[in-house]
Structures are given as structure tokens and as C-alpha cells.
Design an enzyme around this catalytic site. Structure first.
Site, short mmCIF file in Angstrom:
data_model
loop_
_atom_site.label_atom_id
_atom_site.label_comp_id
_atom_site.label_asym_id
_atom_site.label_seq_id
_atom_site.Cartn_x
_atom_site.Cartn_y
_atom_site.Cartn_z
CE1 TYR A 38 -3.19 2.98 0.88
CE2 TYR A 38 -2.45 2.82 3.16
CZ TYR A 38 -3.17 3.47 2.18
OH TYR A 38 -3.90 4.59 2.50
CB ALA A 88 9.63 -5.84 2.73
CE LYS A 117 -0.18 -3.34 6.18
NZ LYS A 117 -0.64 -2.18 5.49
CB SER A 165 4.75 2.64 13.17
OG SER A 165 3.50 2.82 13.78
CE1 TYR A 173 4.05 -2.88 12.23
CE2 TYR A 173 2.84 -1.70 13.93
CZ TYR A 173 3.46 -1.72 12.69
OH TYR A 173 3.51 -0.58 11.95
CE LYS A 220 7.14 -1.09 11.12
NZ LYS A 220 7.75 -1.27 9.81
CG ASN A 263 -3.51 6.33 12.46
OD1 ASN A 263 -2.67 6.73 13.25
ND2 ASN A 263 -4.34 5.34 12.76
CG LEU A 314 -11.88 4.29 11.43
CD1 LEU A 314 -13.05 3.52 12.02
CD2 LEU A 314 -11.63 5.56 12.24
CB VAL A 360 -17.58 3.63 17.22
CG1 VAL A 360 -16.69 4.69 17.86
CG2 VAL A 360 -18.06 4.08 15.84
CG PHE A 361 -13.09 -0.61 18.48
CD1 PHE A 361 -14.11 -1.56 18.46
CD2 PHE A 361 -12.07 -0.72 17.53
CE1 PHE A 361 -14.11 -2.59 17.52
CE2 PHE A 361 -12.06 -1.75 16.60
CZ PHE A 361 -13.09 -2.69 16.59
NE ARG A 406 -5.26 5.78 17.09
CZ ARG A 406 -5.82 5.77 18.31
NH1 ARG A 406 -6.17 6.91 18.89
NH2 ARG A 406 -6.03 4.63 18.94
C1 UD1 Z 1 -3.06 0.72 14.22
C2 UD1 Z 1 -1.95 0.08 15.00
C3 UD1 Z 1 -0.65 0.75 14.64
C4 UD1 Z 1 -0.40 0.67 13.17
C5 UD1 Z 1 -1.58 1.32 12.43
C6 UD1 Z 1 -1.45 1.14 10.93
C7 UD1 Z 1 -2.97 -0.72 17.08
C8 UD1 Z 1 -3.01 -0.60 18.57
N1 UD1 Z 1 -2.21 0.16 16.43
O1 UD1 Z 1 -3.18 2.06 14.65
O2 UD1 Z 1 0.39 0.12 15.35
O3 UD1 Z 1 0.80 1.33 12.83
O4 UD1 Z 1 -2.80 0.69 12.83
O5 UD1 Z 1 -2.30 2.01 10.29
O6 UD1 Z 1 -3.61 -1.57 16.51
N2 UD1 Z 1 -11.56 1.98 15.26
C9 UD1 Z 1 -12.92 1.77 15.45
N3 UD1 Z 1 -13.51 0.74 14.77
C10 UD1 Z 1 -12.82 -0.07 13.90
C11 UD1 Z 1 -11.43 0.17 13.72
C12 UD1 Z 1 -10.83 1.19 14.42
O7 UD1 Z 1 -13.58 2.47 16.20
O8 UD1 Z 1 -13.42 -1.00 13.32
C13 UD1 Z 1 -10.92 3.13 15.95
C14 UD1 Z 1 -9.78 2.75 16.89
O9 UD1 Z 1 -10.25 2.46 18.18
C15 UD1 Z 1 -8.90 4.02 16.81
C16 UD1 Z 1 -9.12 4.54 15.40
O10 UD1 Z 1 -10.34 3.94 14.96
O11 UD1 Z 1 -9.38 4.98 17.72
C17 UD1 Z 1 -8.02 4.16 14.42
O12 UD1 Z 1 -7.80 2.76 14.47
P1 UD1 Z 1 -6.86 1.99 13.40
O13 UD1 Z 1 -7.21 2.42 12.03
O14 UD1 Z 1 -6.93 0.53 13.70
O15 UD1 Z 1 -5.41 2.56 13.70
P2 UD1 Z 1 -4.58 2.62 15.08
O16 UD1 Z 1 -5.15 1.73 16.11
O17 UD1 Z 1 -4.38 4.04 15.44
#
Ligand code: UD1
Length: 336
Positions: A11, A81, A84, A124, A148, A152, A178, A199, A216-217, A230
């Protein structure tokens, strides 16, 4: 410059390959397609009109690395590479340590052997753990919460030690926030297999009807609307940061690549709905284990030293991400 890009079909790697070619660098790609598709090569050619030299294989494969360095006059390496997926790394730590560390060590050894000492590493923001204050600066304390992230951090340490032992190395560590979005035509993008963890890939699948509803977590974090915050950065801006890094080598350097703006999960959902004219049904569920409340960069150092600033807005990121999933769905349908 002639640049070896490991993971150049992934990506972030594929977007960076395009930006390197647009900036008139010469590109050699090494990829094993463990998390990418072969058609990416054709897509890069369609977009740029150029066909980079391609090697299929693993970065751990020293014989292959030797072959590449013997036959190509590589001047610099951008090393993407690596495995992740955070959850997978918790389940299979040995696989992560072996893959991510061994590949980097072998690559650095061969680079040293061939006196190629210009290296850009994909790190990261995960190396900041749970930051004590915001925005995050490069000199903040480092810690990790999963294997992971630890790979890094360990690689960063290896690179710092290497630079100390031999200051003729130019090593630039880029800490990504992100990345979301994709190039404007919707040809290249992020297409994880199965149910996405991140997300934006989840949101686009809900918007497109592939998944029913976004979870939404948590909405009880200490953030303005209670959901996680983020620093979302357009992958094309991120890719351009790598081109800048290549053009500003100078010993060991570490930069945050982020926009400096924090957006919540609900900000992202609402912006996505507005710019694309679609609904993204969501429900609030429990917090995800290991998540932090908020994380965004202070990108001043990259601005001042690399002359790099993220330009794309959250609206652009949401629009481009949706375009890609629509185009990709059409492409997949036409292949059936
Ligand atoms: C995650 C990884 C990070 C990695 C990055 C790659 C973790 C703890 N961190 O970051 O190490 O470098 O991805 O992009 O996993 N969320 C929801 N619902 C969902 C998915 C996510 O609410 O279905 C929320 C999460 O709680 C967070 C935000 O969206 O607040 C972003 O989440 P995500 O895209 O997974 O990225 P990170 O957790 O920040």
C-alpha cells in the site's frame, strides 16, 4: 538516484514508487506478494508510464539481495517490507521477530558489503506507546504494546547503533501516523484480505454494503466526542515524504510524518458521509484492548529539515478512499 524499494507493491510502497518515478528517480522493486497483488506492477506502469525492474522474493534471501546489488547499481534503499498486523503479531510473535528483524539485518549486511549506505526505514507512531502529552515530538519517550511495534522499535535501535559504529551511513527513520486514502485515479489503494482491522478500510466496506455496520471502539475516552483521536495522513503525502527523505540524507535523522491534526472516529465517519453522500451506520461498542485515547504528530521537524508538509485534507482522504473501493469492486466484477 537508483533506489531499491522493498515491499514496493504494498500500500505505502506502491504509492512511494510512483512518487519516486514522478520525481525522476530510478526504481528497483523487491516484493514477495505476501500482502499485495501482482497486478500492482501493471497499475504502476499505467499510472507512471514506466516499468520498474522487479524481483520477486523475500528480503531475508541474502543470495537474492546479492544478485540485486551485483547487477543493479543501487544507491539507496527504502525498506517497507515487513509484517504489520498488530493482532497477528500478538498471536505469532516469533514469526514477526524473525521476519521483520532478519530481513532488515540481512539487507543492512548486504548494503554494507556493497558500500551502499543510504537507508530510509518505515517506522510507526506506534513506537511512542501511550504518549504523555500531545502533539508528539520525535524526542518523546519510546515504548510499545505489541510485538509488531517492538520490531519497529528494535530496528530503530539497530539503526542507531549502526550509525554510531559507522557515521558514513545516512539513515532516515520515518515514523508514520495513520495513512489512509490513495492516489486520485483509484487504481492503487489498500485492499486487506478478510475483515479489516483498521478504521478506514472498515468504513469503506460499510459504505459499499460489503459489511453491515461499523463498530466504534469506545466513546468514553477523554477526547471531545469520547471516541479515539488519530492523525490521519493521505498516503500520497506520506509517499512524498519518502522522496524528500531521499533528497536530504545527512547521517541519522528521525521524522514524524503526520499532519499535526487529530480527528476522532466520529469526525472521520461524518466527513466520509458528507463528501461521498453515503450513510455509514455505526454502533458504539467496548474499547479495543491496547488502543490509546489520542495520538497526533508535531510535524515541525519534517517541515523545517525536509521541506515537507502534508497537503491533503480529511475530505480528500475520505473521497479518495471511497473512489478506490468503488473502482476496485468494478475491476473485480469485470474479472469474474
Ligand atoms: C493501528 C496500529 C498501529 C499501526 C496502524 C497502521 C494498534 C493498537 N495500532 O493504529 O500500530 O501502525 O494501525 O495504520 O492496533 N476503530 C474503530 N472501529 C474499527 C477500527 C478502528 O472504532 O473498526 C478506531 C480505533 O479504536 C482508533 C481509530 O479507529 O481509535 C483508528 O484505528 P486503526 O485504524 O486501527 O489505527 P490505530 O489503532 O491508530
Amino acid at each position: 538516484m537508483k533506489v531499491l524499494v522493498t515491499g514496493g507493491c504494498g500500500y505505502i510502497g506502491s504509492h512511494t514508487v510512483c512518487e519516486l518515478l514522478y520525481a525522476n528517480h530510478e526504481v528497483v522493486i523487491l516484493d514477495d506478494f505476501s500482502n499485495s497483488k501482482k497486478d500492482v506492477l501493471q497499475k504502476i506502469e499505467t499510472l507512471t508510464g514506466q516499468k520498474p525492474r522487479f524481483y520477486e522474493g523475500k528480503v531475508q534471501d541474502k543470495a537474492l539481495l546479492k544478485e540485486i546489488f551485483e547487477s543493479q547499481k543501487i544507491e539507496a534503499v527504502i525498506h517497507f517490507a515487513g509484517y504489520k498486523a498488530v493482532g497477528e503479531s500478538v498471536e505469532k510473535p516469533l514469526m514477526y521477530y524473525e521476519n521483520n528483524l532478519e530481513s532488515t539485518l540481512h539487507l543492512l549486511e548486504i548494503m554494507q558489503e556493497f558500500s551502499c549506505k543510504n537507508f530510509v526505514f518505515s517506522s510507526s507512531a506506534t513506537v511512542y506507546g501511550s504518549p504523555k502529552s500531545l502533539p508528539i515530538k520525535e524526542d518523546f519517550p519510546l515504548s510499545t504494546t505489541n510485538p509488531y511495534g517492538t520490531t519497529k522499535l528494535m530496528i530503530e535501535q539497530i539503526l542507531k547503533d549502526l550509525s554510531k559504529s559507522d557515521p558514513t551511513w545516512n539513515i532516515t527513520i520515518l515514523r508514520y501516523f495513520n495513512p489512509i486514502g490513495n492516489e486520485k485515479t483509484g487504481l492503487l489503494g489498500e485492499n486487506p484480505q478478510g475483515i479489516p482491522n483498521n478504521l478506514m478500510p472498515y468504513i469503506v466496506r460499510v459504505a459499499n454494503g460489503i459489511l453491515p455496520c461499523l463498530s466504534v471502539f469506545g466513546d468514553d475516552y477523554g477526547t471531545p466526542d469520547g471516541t479515539g483521536v488519530r492523525d490521519y495522513i493521505h498516503v500520497v503525502d506520506l509517499a512524498k515524504g519518502h522522496v524528500k527523505a531521499l533528497e536530504h540524507f545527512s547521517g541519522l535523522r528521525i521524522y514524524n510524518l503526520g499532519t499535526g491534526h487529530g480527528y476522532s472516529v466520529l469526525d472521520l465517519v461524518k466527513t466520509f458521509e458528507k463528501v461521498n453522500g453515503v450513510k455509514v451506520p455505526y454502533k458504539i461498542v467496548e474499547r479495543r484492548k491496547g488502543d490509546i485515547a489520542a495520538c497526533y504528530a508535531d510535524p515541525t521537524k519534517a517541515q523545517q529539515e525536509l521541506g515537507w508538509t502534508a497537503e491533503e485534507t480529511l475530505e480528500d482522504m475520505c473521497r479518495d478512499s471511497y473512489q478506490y473501493i468503488i473502482q476496485e469492486a468494478k475491476r473485480e466484477k469485470s474479472l469474474k
